[in-house]
Every structure is written in structure tokens, then in C-alpha cells.
Design a protein around this motif. Structure first.
Motif, mmCIF file in Angstrom:
data_model
loop_
_atom_site.group_PDB
_atom_site.id
_atom_site.type_symbol
_atom_site.label_atom_id
_atom_site.label_comp_id
_atom_site.label_asym_id
_atom_site.label_seq_id
_atom_site.Cartn_x
_atom_site.Cartn_y
_atom_site.Cartn_z
ATOM 1 N N HIS A 198 -0.818 -7.024 14.459
ATOM 2 C CA HIS A 198 -1.202 -6.101 13.237
ATOM 3 C C HIS A 198 -0.093 -5.160 12.736
ATOM 4 C CE1 HIS A 198 -4.082 -4.475 10.333
ATOM 5 N NE2 HIS A 198 -3.242 -3.260 10.672
ATOM 6 N N ASN A 229 2.104 -5.819 9.294
ATOM 7 C CA ASN A 229 2.229 -4.576 8.387
ATOM 8 C C ASN A 229 3.722 -4.509 8.117
ATOM 9 O OD1 ASN A 229 -0.254 -3.797 8.092
ATOM 10 N ND2 ASN A 229 -0.310 -2.198 9.333
ATOM 11 N N ALA A 230 4.458 -4.626 9.035
ATOM 12 C CA ALA A 230 6.036 -4.492 8.910
ATOM 13 C C ALA A 230 6.460 -5.354 7.698
ATOM 14 C CB ALA A 230 6.711 -4.597 10.283
ATOM 15 N N HIS A 270 3.911 -4.481 4.379
ATOM 16 C CA HIS A 270 4.125 -3.409 3.826
ATOM 17 C C HIS A 270 5.367 -2.691 3.810
ATOM 18 C CE1 HIS A 270 -0.471 -2.936 3.423
ATOM 19 N NE2 HIS A 270 -0.467 -2.807 4.736
ATOM 20 N N GLY A 271 6.121 -3.061 4.696
ATOM 21 C CA GLY A 271 7.576 -2.485 5.132
ATOM 22 C C GLY A 271 8.449 -3.333 4.248
ATOM 23 N N ASP A 314 10.825 -1.773 11.347
ATOM 24 C CA ASP A 314 11.391 -2.623 10.055
ATOM 25 C C ASP A 314 12.332 -1.629 9.250
ATOM 26 O OD1 ASP A 314 10.211 -1.330 7.744
ATOM 27 O OD2 ASP A 314 8.281 -1.592 8.587
ATOM 28 N N MET A 349 7.094 4.729 4.855
ATOM 29 C CA MET A 349 5.527 5.107 4.490
ATOM 30 C C MET A 349 5.807 6.192 3.528
ATOM 31 S SD MET A 349 4.019 4.784 8.114
ATOM 32 C CE MET A 349 2.037 4.699 7.644
ATOM 33 N N VAL A 389 -3.206 7.453 8.408
ATOM 34 C CA VAL A 389 -3.461 5.874 8.309
ATOM 35 C C VAL A 389 -4.084 5.377 9.292
ATOM 36 C CG1 VAL A 389 -1.163 5.497 6.858
ATOM 37 C CG2 VAL A 389 -1.157 5.371 9.134
ATOM 38 N N SER A 426 -6.365 2.064 3.640
ATOM 39 C CA SER A 426 -5.763 0.904 3.123
ATOM 40 C C SER A 426 -5.159 1.268 1.927
ATOM 41 C CB SER A 426 -6.340 -0.225 3.316
ATOM 42 O OG SER A 426 -5.379 -1.487 2.814
ATOM 43 N N THR A 427 -3.749 1.411 1.838
ATOM 44 C CA THR A 427 -2.993 1.640 0.581
ATOM 45 C C THR A 427 -2.829 0.474 -0.448
ATOM 46 O OG1 THR A 427 -0.861 1.709 1.517
ATOM 47 C CG2 THR A 427 -1.925 3.719 1.572
ATOM 48 N N GLY A 432 -4.708 -6.628 5.630
ATOM 49 C CA GLY A 432 -5.797 -6.236 4.650
ATOM 50 C C GLY A 432 -6.954 -7.089 5.113
ATOM 51 N N GLY A 438 -7.582 -2.633 10.776
ATOM 52 C CA GLY A 438 -6.512 -1.811 10.426
ATOM 53 C C GLY A 438 -6.066 -1.156 11.539
ATOM 54 N N LEU A 439 -5.119 -0.056 10.992
ATOM 55 C CA LEU A 439 -4.236 0.787 12.170
ATOM 56 C C LEU A 439 -5.587 1.484 13.013
ATOM 57 C CD1 LEU A 439 -1.361 1.751 10.023
ATOM 58 C CD2 LEU A 439 -1.257 0.445 11.968
ATOM 59 N N THR A 450 10.287 1.819 8.894
ATOM 60 C CA THR A 450 9.048 2.528 9.551
ATOM 61 C C THR A 450 9.309 1.846 11.091
ATOM 62 O OG1 THR A 450 7.647 2.586 7.623
ATOM 63 C CG2 THR A 450 6.432 2.704 9.830
HETATM 64 N N1 ADP Z 1 5.478 -0.971 8.449
HETATM 65 C C1 ADP Z 1 5.058 -0.225 7.596
HETATM 66 N N2 ADP Z 1 5.625 0.088 6.418
HETATM 67 C C2 ADP Z 1 5.098 1.155 5.475
HETATM 68 N N3 ADP Z 1 3.788 1.198 5.440
HETATM 69 C C3 ADP Z 1 3.080 0.880 6.120
HETATM 70 C C4 ADP Z 1 3.658 0.098 7.278
HETATM 71 N N4 ADP Z 1 2.528 -0.122 8.178
HETATM 72 C C5 ADP Z 1 1.288 0.544 7.712
HETATM 73 N N5 ADP Z 1 1.610 0.972 6.606
HETATM 74 C C6 ADP Z 1 0.959 1.794 5.665
HETATM 75 O O1 ADP Z 1 -0.434 2.076 6.351
HETATM 76 C C7 ADP Z 1 -1.450 1.595 5.652
HETATM 77 C C8 ADP Z 1 -2.386 1.460 6.701
HETATM 78 O O2 ADP Z 1 -2.457 0.096 7.092
HETATM 79 P P1 ADP Z 1 -3.596 -0.518 7.863
HETATM 80 O O3 ADP Z 1 -4.332 0.129 8.482
HETATM 81 O O4 ADP Z 1 -2.980 -1.663 8.731
HETATM 82 O O5 ADP Z 1 -4.098 -1.340 6.765
HETATM 83 P P2 ADP Z 1 -3.906 -2.511 5.527
HETATM 84 O O6 ADP Z 1 -2.564 -3.108 6.273
HETATM 85 O O7 ADP Z 1 -5.043 -3.278 5.748
HETATM 86 O O8 ADP Z 1 -3.618 -1.826 4.396
HETATM 87 C C9 ADP Z 1 -1.021 0.410 4.898
HETATM 88 O O9 ADP Z 1 -1.931 0.359 3.775
HETATM 89 C C10 ADP Z 1 0.472 0.925 4.323
HETATM 90 O O10 ADP Z 1 0.314 1.760 3.194
#
Ligand code: ADP
Lengths: 124, 704, 184
Positions: free
Chosen positions: B428, B432-433, B436-437, B472, B477, B509, B515-516, B525, B529-530, B554
Motif C-alpha cells: 500500500h 501511494n508513493a 500520490h508521490g 519517494d 504531502m 492521513v 483520501s485526498t 484508492g 487506506g493508510l 515522502t
Molecule cells: N507517498 C506519498 N506522497 C504524497 N502523499 C501521500 C503519499 N502517501 C499518501 N499520501 C497522502 O495520504 C493520503 C491518504 O492515503 P491513503 O490512506 O492510502 O488513501 P488513498 O491512497 O486511497 O488516497 C493520500 O490521499 C495522499 O494525499
């Protein structure tokens, strides 16, 4: 009557045990196993084997090298040797037979086949 | 069909073979774009080959057939008949996956059409890929005049390696050594290790000339560009060196090998690989893998036959016995102490001293035994890292981003149970990396970054703990957005967020339902989640921390105990009860006077070095008598990213404990993980710190 | 591998003595017991006292009888759970049946043998949900209750569900405990 000693050289554990079971079923035999060519080289001088069964593809020395070793060595060359392998590749197979292997069994085969072959070669 | 016991034997070994295969394929994948290591390719081929043979013998035709086609492709690859194209590597990766699925089905899982469909498609791909072969027109081996007798024992593959060396103008040597029958394998390994830096050991032939009863001669067929005297100097008295061929090998390309590059591949050669993703400086995955696949003298599956598989439950059983022995040890110590001190007369006193000495010896041995059993449970993280690397590479390709994925520390070992539980949370974080990263190449360039992003998975052992980082170099964030989202979702109030530090804002988070992302992408997504990552880690007594910088990236840092089986615990007293608190979740212990406590919204808090922590009395949450105290001992708990001060009445010491579940009927007691026994055989309850922290976060809970 | 002879052979080869754990030995008498039960109805019960009443449970349901061990109170559980005890490394709950069956008004607090009269015992019962001990005031011994003479439990109200029936022997009345209900 002394049982015939049979050496099985095979690196796969499960296959080794299965082969051992098939050979054992031939009756009147005592089964020895080696997990590699090296181990085979170590046990060879310690027993008088009546039959050697070897795999080709092994990690240390390959089965062909083992056959060559056995068949060129005056102490062992009379011992019949079966190759039991997944190697269907014809070049390797020819080489095996050229080097002096008596039988060449390609996996998978019915274990009865091996049992029968062992009985044939070890008839008293 | 094979009888059940044989079937389980098959499944176990096939699993091991598949694990080896998966690991090696992951290494191969990491080397994409470079000419594959011959030893590695051969090891992979051998694994596929073993699997084919093994499954064939046990009547597992589906597996055998697919393994067979995979083997064909690998054979063509190691014989240089086909190129290591991306399509081919992808198919191999896929093959490992499907074989794993099929093995699961063979061991009782319901067969799925999807697997069957994938297998059929793959078979076609393999057949197509393997047939791309071309045959060498002239056999260079004929040209160099190789002794046919020697040649006859080579397998096709060994011949191929010979050819490759000859083609490069590398000379072939026969290195002869005579060793004692007792230890020739170790000696050969030594010789191999000596030769390896100078070239390639192509084959090891036991010499057919009979030696005496106790020794055996070997001819190593060795390809090396070095002059004879240099090889001779290297092997010293171990062996003699002769040219293998009677005609000199004509170098086709003149290129002086660099001193420390043993198998230099001359640059002007047409590449036998196709590259489009990776660059040559990619580091191999966990190159220090403990199985020694990469650096050992023999890439070998031999270990398969030399390992014993043990049901983890049996190890748990042993662990329990050790736990009981630890108790006995404590008792003996106590008795020895009593005897020594109560000794008004010299005799019991002396006797007590003797006993004490013996007890200490027992203690040392017990420590060894404990360490030994713990060690058996340890498996390298590489087992999950390989799996993750494979998935990641696939995801990266699908994402259209340009990412270098770097893995290190696969040789760090952890309790098997922990390693197994880690793969989902790590996946997971990696997703995310990527999602979102790391930014798209365009955006990265616009920001003056390298177009290629970096995702790093790194493990290291720090004392009794293991730290795993998922990092990453992406966007970092955005705490502003996080705050906004958390408020929008009603997860926190605006007033509260205004008070939060950046660090705490980032921690939002971890709240469930956060989830952003506006559009739910395919990669992440997916509901987990985290928050789930955090819960999973807490279950493993792990901590998770975020280090994130805007625009720079991050990093999630996971800290885990090495093992869960025997843990060190803090023994505390509350009212008239005794409890054990696992030390791996205790970050520090402080003493506070009641006057130093503050309240926020009527909840008690305390300040520990600048950080404000919730203050919770264990007596209160367990409904025990609250004794008046001059000062509270506060055990500061750190779990995932939560911190909490747990007040107890007394600190009684530390012990190694084995936690046992409370008998079936009481297993669900919230806040209690189980019980352990200390010196006097009385059961002592072990706190379930994760559950306590979790429950105290819920609004109404704090009052108990 | 259809050959049954071969299969047997294989099974023998794959047999590992280390797999042959004591579990089978322990199971064996139970299997034998179960076999007998079908033909010969169980009639042996362990009788014990709770306050002024005498209760009985089938001997087959008893794992062992223990002197009262140290008992560790467990927070957040029902009042009739006294706590856990350590039986040779196994952590098992101990129930206060008198409390459960409302034979006493206030829950008693027991942390070990010193809180109780000397005759007190813990009867460890086998139960699929997890073995558990019950604290009893005295163990009387084994009684034979002819099954044909067992009576159904009189209707004493909805909360008296832990009584499975009544048995009589030698002029004494035995209350047959419904173990499952008693531990619920
Ligand atoms: N490696 C990352 N770099 C930047 N933002 C991150 C990273 N990992 C997580 N995030 C932020 O944390 C939020 C929550 O992540 P997560 O709980 O995994 O939900 P999702 O991936 O479904 O959005 C993400 O929406 C994102 O904004």
C-alpha cells in the motif's frame, strides 16, 4: 542373501523419495540416496552398488559428468546406470546413452516402469 | 493421484522451488536492459526445469505443462537463442505468478477460470517467444579444436557457455585439482571462489582416472582472458593450469579487460538484449541475498534438500517450553538467593553460592537456546521484497511514470509471522508513493527535477528492531490539503486543526476514511487506506512515522520488533494487580507529580519533552482501585504514530515473557493480549497495547 | 500411481516419525470411549458441592480436578469469571458457579487457595469452546446414576437454565449441570 545396493542421485527431495519408493518396491534392494553429484562421488567408494540411478540437471556436477566418471572408472564401470531426467533434449539424451547409460527415463513416467526396470537389471 | 502425504510433500517442495524461482526472476527483472548474468539465467532455468520434473512426477499436469513452456523460453534465453526483451521478461514474471496460483489450486484452493485463462494465454506467448531462435552457423568450438572426449560430457548449456567465451576471444583452460574425498566439496568451493574473479568456471568434471582410494581429481573447465601465469599464481598449490584447446583461441575483438571486471563484455558487441526502461546503473535487488544466489560460488537449488520445513506451530510449542524454562530459571535464582542469604551456617551459604553459579550457567545456555529457536523463525525480508518488486515494476509500467525502484536490505531477517503480515501494508505504501508521490515526467521536469522519479524500499536492523523505509522523491504531502480534507470529511474540527503541528496534521492521513484523491485511480484508492496500514502495523507492535517535505518527497518509516514470540516486558503494578507491558511499544518511562498534569477539554494530559500526550490511568480503565500517589509512573506508549502516557502505581522490573492466549472463552477481552507466568507460576496479564490505544482514541472512552 | 501396493509404499516412505506426536495416543482412549458410549449409556458422574446443594457432571466432561491454584483477576469480564489460572503453562479461565447460579448474592473475590476453605477445588471441564475450571466447595466423588431414572429439570424460572436434570442415588439428590449453559 545380501540385498542389492542401489544409489539414487536426485536433488529434488520429493522426487528422490518417490524414486526410492519405486526402487524399493522391486524387492531385495537397499536404497541409498544422494542429493547431489558431489554427494554421489563421496558415497560411491564406500559401497558396492549394483545400480546407479541419476538425474541430469543437478547443481554441482551434471549427470553426464557423473556417468562419464562412473563409466570410465574401472572400479565402477560395470555398474548399470539409469538416467532419470526431465531432460527431453535429444542432444543430452544421446550423450547420456553414448557415455554408457543403460536406460534413459524421461519424467514423468509411471513408477511401475522404474520398478520393472530395476527388477530386470537386478535379476539374480 | 499421489497419496495425500506425497501431495503435501510435493506442494512443500514445489513451493520452495517457486520461491527460489520468484526471487531469481525478481533479480533478473531488476537487471532489465543489461545482458542477463549467465549464472542467474541458468539458476532460473534450473528452477523451472525442476518444477516441471517434480510436478510431472506427481501428476500435476497443469503446472508441469506451463513450467515446461516456461523452461523452453528460459532455455532459449540462456542458450542465447532469443533476446531478453521486455515482452519476454513480462511473460516470465507472469509465469511465476500463474504457477504460484496453480500450486495453490493444487493444494486445495478452488480452481479459478481466470487462472486457467491466463495459463492458456501464457502458454501461447511462451511458444511464440521460444520459437524466435536462430542457429549458429559455424560452430566455433570446432574451430578451436576441443577434445571430443571432453566435449561429450557437456550439456548443451555448458557448450553454449564455452561458445560464448570462445566468441569473445576468451581463452579456455583446464584447471586440475586433486582433493581428499572427505572434503572435496569445500575445497572445490574454495577453488571456485578463487577462480571466479578471473573468469567463468564453465564446468566441473570429476576426473575418470582412478586416483587412490581416498582422493579424487577434478578438471575445471575455465574461461579466462588472463595469462596462464596469473591464473597459476591465483590458484597457487591448489591446482595446475593448462590450456584446454590445442589451437589458440583467436580473439575476435581486441579489448583489454579492466582489472576488476571479470566478465567484461566488450562494448562494440551487438547487444543480446533489448532495452527501453531501465538504465545499466540499476542496482540488483537485494544483491546480498542470504541464499547466496548472486554471490555464491554455485548458484544452486541444493539448499532445497538441506533444509527442514517446520510447522510454525511446532516452533511456538518449543517457544512455550522455553518460556517455562525461563520461569524455572527465575525460581532457581530466587532459591539460590534465599539459600545464600539465609545461610547463618556456612554450609547452606556455600551451597547457595554453588547453586547461584550453576543457575548462571543455565541462564547462559537458555539464552543460547532461546536465540537458536528465535533464529529458526527468522526469514529474510527478501521474501516479500521480491514479490513487491515484481508487482511494483508492473505497476510502474502501467502508470506511465518513469520510476527507478530501488530495493535494499532484503537480507534483513524478521520473524516469519511478521514478514508475512508485512506485504500488504508495504504494498500500500509503495502504491501511494507511485500514485500520490512521484509526479509525471513533465511536471518533474517543470520543477527542475530529474524526469525519472525514485521509489525506495529499504530495510535495516537496528538492535532489536528492524526499520523499513518506503520513500519517494515526489511531491511530498500537502498539509494544507490534508487539513482541508479532514475538516470536510468531519474527521476533525477546524479549531483543533489550528492547534495541530505540521507533524500531527500529517498524521491525520491515518484516520479511517481519509483520501485526498478526487478521482479514484486504478492503482490506489481501493478502500484499504493508510488507516488499515496503521492498524496492521500496530498488530505487529510496530510504529509508523511520516517524514515528508513539500516538493522533495515522502518517507514512511516503519519500526518493527524482530520477533513476537518471546518479548521483553515491563512488569508494572496497579492497585494490587500485576501486569506486563510489552517493552517494544514503550518509548520511555517518566515520573510525574499529580500537580504537573493538565487537562484539555477535561481530559488529562501531560507534557513530555515538548510533546503533549494523553494521560490515562490504567487503574481507571480497568476499573481497579485508585490508590493515592505522590507521583505517577507513566509508561509512554508509542504505537503506529500514536503516543500515550499510561499511569501505573509501581514499576516492578523487566522480564522475558511468552504471551499465551487466555483460554478460548476469554480470548476477546479488550485490552488484554493474554497472560504469561512469572516466577511464582501465577498468571500475569499482558496488556494489548494496540487495542488500548485504539479504544482510548474513541471519544467516550477516556473516562473508562 | 494407481497401484495400491505402491501407494502404501509411498505412504510409508513419506511417513516421518517426528510427525507421530502423542496426540494420537491421547486421542485413542477418547475414541474408544466414544465408541462405548454409543452402546453403554454413561452413568458415572462427578459429584461436588456448591453451598448446600450437590451438583453432578458426567465424568467424561471432566479433564481433571485441581487444588485451588493462584487465580488472576481479569478486568472487563462478567462477574462470575473469577479470573485465569495457569495449568502447566496453559492459561484457563475459572468460573464462580455459585455466583453464576445465584447461590450467593455478592461476588466473592478469590486470588488463590488462601481465600478459601481447604476442601475447595477447581474442577477443570472439557469444553469445545475452550476448557474452563469451575470453583467448587468440595468434591464428593464419583456417583453412578442410572440413566433411566434421571428426571428432567423442574421448571424453576427462565434463568435456571444451567440445570440439565436431576438424578437420585442412595437417597441423595444430584443436580445435573448443563456445562455449556453454566459457562455461557
Ligand atoms: N507517498 C506519498 N506522497 C504524497 N502523499 C501521500 C503519499 N502517501 C499518501 N499520501 C497522502 O495520504 C493520503 C491518504 O492515503 P491513503 O490512506 O492510502 O488513501 P488513498 O491512497 O486511497 O488516497 C493520500 O490521499 C495522499 O494525499
Amino acid at each position: 542373501m545380501e540385498p542389492f545396493k542401489v544409489l539414487i542421485v536426485e536433488d529434488s527431495r520429493a522426487t528422490r523419495e518417490m524414486l526410492a519408493a519405486a526402487v524399493d518396491l522391486a524387492g531385495g534392494v537397499e536404497v541409498y540416496t544422494a542429493v547431489s553429484g558431489f554427494e554421489a562421488l563421496k558415497v560411491l567408494p564406500r559401497h558396492r552398488f549394483a545400480l546407479i540411478i541419476t538425474d541430469i540437471n543437478m547443481p554441482d556436477i551434471n549427470g553426464l559428468e557423473l556417468i562419464n566418471f562412473v563409466k570410465k572408472n574401472p572400479n565402477y564401470r560395470h555398474v548399470p546406470l539409469f538416467v532419470v531426467t526431465t531432460e527431453g533434449r535429444s542432444q543430452d539424451r544421446e550423450r547420456g546413452l553414448q557415455l554408457g547409460a543403460s536406460e534413459y527415463l524421461v519424467k514423468p513416467f509411471e513408477s511401475e516402469t522404474l520398478t520393472a526396470l530395476v527388477q530386470r537389471y537386478l535379476k539374480r | 493421484m499421489a497419496p495425500p502425504r506425497a501431495l503435501s510433500e510435493f506442494v512443500a517442495e514445489a513451493n520452495e522451488v517457486l520461491e527460489t524461482l520468484a526471487h531469481d526472476v525478481a533479480v533478473l527483472d531488476a537487471q532489465r536492459g543489461r545482458e542477463p548474468e549467465p549464472d542467474l539465467l541458468n539458476a532460473i532455468f534450473r528452477a523451472a526445469h525442476s518444477l516441471k520434473g517434480l510436478s510431472g512426477m506427481f501428476g500435476q499436469e497443469r503446472i508441469s505443462t506451463l513450467a515446461h513452456h516456461l523452461e523452453d523460453v528460459l532455455d532459449a534465453l540462456r542458450l542465447g537463442k532469443v533476446l531478453a526483451s521486455d515482452a519476454l521478461l513480462d511473460a516470465i514474471l507472469d509465469g511465476v505468478d500463474v504457477l504460484t496460483l496453480m500450486l495453490r489450486e493444487a493444494s486445495g484452493e478452488a480452481p479459478s477460470d481466470e487462472t486457467a485463462r491466463r495459463a492458456t494465454a501464457l502458454t501461447e506467448t511462451f511458444v511464440r517467444l521460444a520459437s524466435g531462435g536462430q542457429q549458429t552457423a559455424v560452430d566455433v568450438l570446432d574451430e578451436v579444436g576441443l577434445d571430443p572426449a571432453i566435449r561429450s560430457v557437456f550439456t548443451e548449456y555448458e557448450e553454449h557457455r564455452l561458445r560464448e567465451n570462445v566468441k569473445k576471444g576468451i581463452a579456455l583452460w583446464k584447471v586440475r585439482a586433486v582433493f581428499s574425498l572427505d572434503d572435496f566439496d569445500q575445497r572445490l568451493a574454495g577453488l571456485n571462489a578463487t577462480l571466479k574473479p578471473l573468469g567463468e568456471v564453465i564446468s566441473t568434471l570429476p576426473s575418470s582416472q582412478p586416483g587412490d582410494e581416498t582422493s579424487i581429481a577434478f578438471d575445471l573447465i575455465f574461461g579466462s582472458p588472463r595469462p596462464q601465469h596469473e591464473i597459476e599464481t591465483a590458484v597457487q598449490t591448489m591446482a595446475s593450469v593448462q590450456p584446454l584447446t590445442n589451437k589458440p583461441v583467436r580473439p575476435r575483438l581486441v579489448s583489454e579487460p579492466e582489472p576488476d571486471a571479470p566478465r567484461t563484455r566488450p562494448a562494440p558487441r551487438p547487444p543480446v538484449f533489448a532495452s527501453d526502461v531501465s538504465s545499466p546503473e540499476l542496482t540488483p535487488l537485494s544483491s546480498s541475498s542470504p541464499s547466496g544466489v548472486m554471490q555464491g560460488a554455485e548458484p544452486s537449488l541444493r539448499s532445497l534438500a538441506q533444509t527442514v520445513r517446520v510447522d510454525i506451530a511446532r516452533l511456538d510449542g518449543l517457544m512455550n517450553v522455553i518460556g517455562e524454562l525461563l520461569t524455572v530459571r527465575a525460581n532457581i535464582h530466587r532459591l539460590a538467593d534465599v539459600a545464600r542469604q539465609a545461610g547463618a551456617t556456612p554450609l547452606p551459604k556455600l551451597w547457595g553460592q554453588e547453586l547461584q553459579k550453576e543457575a548462571r550457567a543455565l541462564e547462559r545456555k537458555l539464552d543460547e537456546l532461546q536465540a537458536g529457536v528465535l533464529d529458526v523463525r527468522m526469514v529474510p525480508l527478501g521474501q516479500v521484497f521480491d514479490k513487491l518488486a515484481r508487482l511494483m515494476r508492473r505497476l510502474v509500467r502501467q502508470s506511465g511514470k518513469d520510476v527507478h525502484f530501488e530495493v535494499s536490505g532484503g537480507d534483513v531477517e524478521l520473524d516469519k509471522l511478521i514478514v508475512e503480515e508485512l506485504s500488504d501494508p508495504l504494498m500500500h505504501l509503495l502504491r501511494n508513493a507511485l500514485d500520490h508521490g512521484v509526479e509525471t515526467p513533465d511536471r518533474r521536469i517543470a520543477q527542475g527535477k530529474d524526469a525519472r522519479g525514485l521509489i525506495r524500499l529499504k530495510a535495516q536492523q537496528l538492535g532489536n528492531q528492524v526499520q523499513i523505509e518506503v520513500g519517494d522523491d515526489g511531491a511530498g504531502m500537502d498539509e494544507g490539503r490534508i487539513k482541508q480534507v479532514a475538516i470536510e470529511r468531519g474527521l476533525v474540527t477546524r479549531e483543533l486543526t489550528d492547534e495541530l503541528e505540521r507533524r500531527d496534521l500529517l498524521n491525520l492521513v491515518f484516520l479511517p476514511g481519509f483520501s485526498t484523491r478526487k478521482d479514484v485511480s486504478e492503482l490506489s484508492g481501493r478502500g484499504v487506506g493508510l488507516d488499515v496500514v496503521k492498524t496492521n502495523l500496530a498488530r505487529l507492535s510496530g510504529l509508523i512515522d511520516i517524514d515528508s517535505r513539500r516538493g522533495e518527497g515522502t518517507t514512511f518509516v516503519l519500526t518493527l520488533p524482530l520477533t513476537l514470540a518471546i518479548i521483553r516486558a515491563l512488569i508494572v503494578g496497579v492497585a494490587d494487580r500485576t501486569f506486563a507491558v510489552p517493552l517494544n511499544s514503550v518509548t520511555e518511562i517518566v515520573a510525574v507529580k499529580p500537580a504537573e498534569l493538565r487537562t484539555i477539554e477535561r481530559r488529562e494530559v501531560l507534557e513530555v519533552r515538548g510533546q503533549t500526550l494523553p494521560f490515562v490511568r490504567l487503574s481507571r480503565i480497568f476499573g481497579l482501585q485508585e490508590l493515592p500517589v505522590e507521583r505517577h509512573f507513566v509508561v509512554v506508549i508509542g504505537l503506529a504514530q500514536e503516543r500515550l502516557g499510561l499511569a501505573v502505581d509501581a514499576l516492578l522490573g523487566q522480564e522475558d515473557i511468552v504471551t499465551k492466549p487466555l483460554g478460548g472463552r476469554l480470548k476477546g477481552v479488550p485490552g488484554i493480549a493474554g497472560a504469561t507466568e512469572l516466577g511464582d507460576r501465577r498468571a500475569v496479564l499482558v496488556l494489548d497495547v494496540a487495542a488500548l490505544v485504539e479504544e482510548l482514541k474513541r471519544p467516550q472512552a477516556a473516562v473508562g | 500411481m494407481a497401484n495400491p501396493r505402491f501407494e502404501a509404499q509411498l505412504a510409508r516412505f513419506f511417513y516421518r516419525p517426528d510427525e507421530d506426536v502423542g496426540a494420537w495416543l491421547e486421542l485413542a482412549p477418547e475414541i474408544a470411549e466414544a465408541g462405548e458410549v454409543a452402546e453403554e449409556l454413561p452413568e458415572e458422574f462427578l459429584a461436588f458441592e456448591l453451598g448446600a446443594e450437590v451438583y453432578a457432571v458426567p465424568i467424561g466432561a471432566v479433564r481433571e480436578i485441581l487444588k485451588v491454584p493462584a487465580i488472576t483477576g481479569v478486568p472487563r469480564v462478567a462477574e462470575h469469571v473469577l479470573g485465569v489460572m495457569n495449568v502447566r503453562g496453559e492459561m484457563l479461565p475459572v468460573y464462580d458457579l455459585k455466583q453464576r447460579l445465584r447461590l450467593v448474592d455478592a461476588p466473592q473475590r478469590v486470588t488463590g487457595p488462601t481465600d478459601l476453605p481447604r476442601e475447595s477445588r477447581v474442577v477443570l471441564l472439557k469444553d469445545p469452546e475452550g476448557d474452563a475450571g469451575i470453583l467448587v466447595d468440595r468434591v464428593q466423588g464419583v456417583v453412578r446414576l442410572p440413566l433411566s431414572k434421571l428426571e428432567p429439570a423442574p421448571n424453576l424460572g427462565a434463568d435456571r437454565r444451567a440445570v440439565a436434570g436431576l438424578g437420585r442415588a442412595g437417597g441423595n439428590l444430584y443436580i445435573l449441570l448443563d456445562v455449556e449453559a453454566a459457562l455461557a
